[in-house]
Motif scaffolding. Structure first.
Motif, short mmCIF file in Angstrom:
data_model
loop_
_atom_site.label_atom_id
_atom_site.label_comp_id
_atom_site.label_asym_id
_atom_site.label_seq_id
_atom_site.Cartn_x
_atom_site.Cartn_y
_atom_site.Cartn_z
N ASP A 150 -15.44 -8.99 4.63
CA ASP A 150 -15.87 -10.04 5.55
C ASP A 150 -17.26 -10.54 5.15
O ASP A 150 -17.51 -11.76 5.14
N LEU A 151 -18.15 -9.62 4.82
CA LEU A 151 -19.50 -10.02 4.40
C LEU A 151 -19.45 -10.81 3.10
O LEU A 151 -20.14 -11.82 2.94
N ARG A 152 -18.61 -10.38 2.16
CA ARG A 152 -18.48 -11.10 0.89
C ARG A 152 -18.03 -12.54 1.14
O ARG A 152 -18.59 -13.48 0.57
N ALA A 153 -17.06 -12.71 2.00
CA ALA A 153 -16.56 -14.05 2.31
C ALA A 153 -17.64 -14.90 2.97
O ALA A 153 -17.78 -16.09 2.69
N ALA A 154 -18.43 -14.27 3.86
CA ALA A 154 -19.50 -15.01 4.53
C ALA A 154 -20.55 -15.48 3.53
O ALA A 154 -21.02 -16.62 3.58
N ILE A 162 -29.20 -12.74 8.12
CA ILE A 162 -28.56 -11.48 8.49
C ILE A 162 -28.06 -11.50 9.93
O ILE A 162 -26.91 -11.15 10.20
N VAL A 163 -28.92 -11.91 10.87
CA VAL A 163 -28.55 -11.74 12.28
C VAL A 163 -27.40 -12.65 12.70
O VAL A 163 -26.71 -12.35 13.67
N ILE A 164 -27.19 -13.74 12.00
CA ILE A 164 -26.03 -14.58 12.33
C ILE A 164 -24.75 -13.80 12.08
O ILE A 164 -23.82 -13.79 12.90
N HIS A 169 -20.53 -9.80 14.72
CA HIS A 169 -19.79 -8.54 14.74
C HIS A 169 -20.30 -7.58 15.81
O HIS A 169 -20.03 -6.38 15.74
N GLN A 170 -20.99 -8.12 16.81
CA GLN A 170 -21.46 -7.34 17.97
C GLN A 170 -22.24 -6.10 17.54
O GLN A 170 -21.98 -4.98 18.00
N ALA A 171 -23.19 -6.29 16.65
CA ALA A 171 -24.01 -5.17 16.19
C ALA A 171 -24.77 -4.55 17.35
O ALA A 171 -25.30 -5.23 18.22
N GLY A 172 -24.82 -3.21 17.36
CA GLY A 172 -25.68 -2.51 18.30
C GLY A 172 -27.12 -2.62 17.86
O GLY A 172 -27.44 -3.13 16.78
N GLN A 173 -28.01 -2.14 18.71
CA GLN A 173 -29.45 -2.24 18.42
C GLN A 173 -30.14 -0.93 18.76
O GLN A 173 -30.03 -0.43 19.88
#
Length: 202
Positions: A150-154, A162-164, A169-173
């Motif tokens: 998914d990251l490769r395609a993006a 990065i944050v987009i 992907h609903q990253a935690g913090q």
């Protein structure tokens, strides 16, 4: 919980400090990269560097050097992808990234990222200021290998921020309190080296 692989993002060109590798700039007589390695090694299973150009300049460290797999050096996400691809080859499920110019990051970075992981297993670090403001630190993160395609395609689609991608992907913090100074203080200029020298004495 299994320790992830550690990837030190060492691709910065230190333009504001006259060029070269930021990680090889010295603070307190010691290269920044040495300080980052010392801090990250106990927290991970193995370490590698993400860096482009001639890898022999890092020979003394005895670590794998992973160049970006994407052309034209599209930024830190390309380093994350290189690390994820390497981790997949090693049979690991996740990597943790740290920046080579940030010598004081928390000694419990990895366990806090793991505890904060979102539904996809993704998490970013942040620093919580005394006034309550939270500043994301997107080069410090926990990245599940399952998201690498998914990251490769993006990246192929032109995404660079990065944050987009992580927000999608609903990253935690994992937020770390700032006590005295921000643990994610990074060295970008000669003045920052002077400041880091002072912080070493705290």
């Amino acid at each position: 919980m299994t320790k992830p692989l550690g990837i030190i993002l060492a691709g910065g060109r230190a333009i504001r400090m006259g060029g070269g590798d930021k990680g090889l700039k010295r603070v307190g007589g010691v290269p920044l990269l040495d300080r980052v390695i010392e801090r990250l090694t106990p927290q991970v299973s193995q370490l590698a560097l993400n860096a482009n150009g001639d890898p022999s300049r890092f020979d003394a460290y005895g670590l794998p050097v992973l160049p970006d797999s994407m052309p034209d050096h599209p930024g830190p996400l390309a380093g994350v992808l290189a690390g994820m691809d390497w981790a997949a080859e090693q049979g690991f499920d996740a990597i943790v990234t740290a920046a080579a110019d940030t010598p004081f990051f928390p000694a419990d970075l990895v366990v806090q990222l793991q505890a904060a992981a979102g539904p996809s297993g993704l998490a970013l670090a942040a620093s919580r200021q005394p006034d309550g403001r939270v500043m994301r630190q997107p080069t410090f993160g926990l990245w599940p290998v399952a998201l690498r395609d998914d990251l490769r395609a993006a990246l192929q689609g032109g995404l660079r921020k990065i944050v987009i991608w992580t927000d999608g992907h609903q990253a935690g913090q994992a937020a770390f309190d700032v006590e005295g100074f921000d643990p994610f203080f990074n060295v970008n200029t000669p003045e920052d080296i002077d400041e880091a020298e002072k912080l070493l004495r705290i």
